[in-house]
Design an enzyme around this catalytic site. Sequence first.
Site, PDB file in Angstrom:
ATOM      1  N   LYS A  35      -0.428   1.171  -8.123  1.00 38.24           N
ATOM      2  CA  LYS A  35      -0.838   1.290  -6.723  1.00 38.24           C
ATOM      3  C   LYS A  35       0.149   2.181  -5.944  1.00 38.24           C
ATOM      4  O   LYS A  35      -0.255   3.072  -5.211  1.00 38.24           O
ATOM      5  CB  LYS A  35      -0.928  -0.102  -6.080  1.00 38.24           C
ATOM      6  CG  LYS A  35      -1.456  -0.033  -4.644  1.00 38.24           C
ATOM      7  CD  LYS A  35      -1.803  -1.394  -4.126  1.00 38.24           C
ATOM      8  CE  LYS A  35      -0.587  -2.239  -3.964  1.00 38.24           C
ATOM      9  NZ  LYS A  35      -0.124  -2.517  -2.641  1.00 38.24           N
ATOM     10  N   ASP A  79      -5.496  -1.924  -2.627  1.00 39.08           N
ATOM     11  CA  ASP A  79      -4.697  -3.088  -2.261  1.00 39.08           C
ATOM     12  C   ASP A  79      -5.654  -4.224  -1.899  1.00 39.08           C
ATOM     13  O   ASP A  79      -6.874  -4.109  -2.053  1.00 39.08           O
ATOM     14  CB  ASP A  79      -3.736  -2.760  -1.107  1.00 39.08           C
ATOM     15  CG  ASP A  79      -4.480  -2.514   0.199  1.00 39.08           C
ATOM     16  OD1 ASP A  79      -5.731  -2.435   0.183  1.00 39.08           O
ATOM     17  OD2 ASP A  79      -3.818  -2.421   1.247  1.00 39.08           O
TER      18      ASP A  79
END
Length: 211
Positions: free
Chosen positions: A120, A138
């Site tokens: 991420k 997220d």
Amino acid sequence: MNKEKRTEIFTRLRAENPSPETELAYDTPFELLVAVTLSAQATDKGVNKATAKLFPVANTPEAILKLGLEGLKEYIRTIGLYNSKAENIIKACEILVTKHDSEVPQTRDELTELPGVGRKTANVVLNTAFGQPTMAVDTHIFRVSNRTGIAKGKDVRQVEDRLLRLTPKEFLLDAHHWLILHGRYICTARSPKCNACLISDLCEYKEKTLD
Ligand code: SF4
């Protein structure tokens, strides 16, 4: 959800916010890398407060290494998990200096070799610092994608892959910013603000609450 709806959703999100930006304060790719690393399980506001003092003193791998582990901790001790984050940042800086001429690498594989940098974080840096159309999924993007039906998936990786495949090309670069902001301020985890939502008529969430 069909293509037309998806296109209309992103068209509206873009019209409302044509140039979306991260809420993390940064000036260089390295500053962004440090800020994103610090932001895990912390608020952007809290990170910005700490980096506003750190970056004027140290905003390069060499300068952070010069501060040293204890010196770095002094600047970030208001941020959750600061001990392990500081250790990771120091180790990452060592690798940047020895392997990458102190530059932030521009590939996911090289980025995720850095301690504390997961998929991420790498996606955020690639997208926001280097303009690559990645999807840093997220908790907000995961929720919004599943609720609306833009890209359903049982885990973040599935949502990431579907968003990359299903988002119309013209929106790919900024899509993750729009979805994060939408999830953070409108489509919140508890009590989504469906009445104030500009895509409520397109959203396929069965439990959306409209008066
Ligand atoms: S209508 Fe409600 S559930 Fe759907 S995107 Fe908007 S805020 Fe989220």
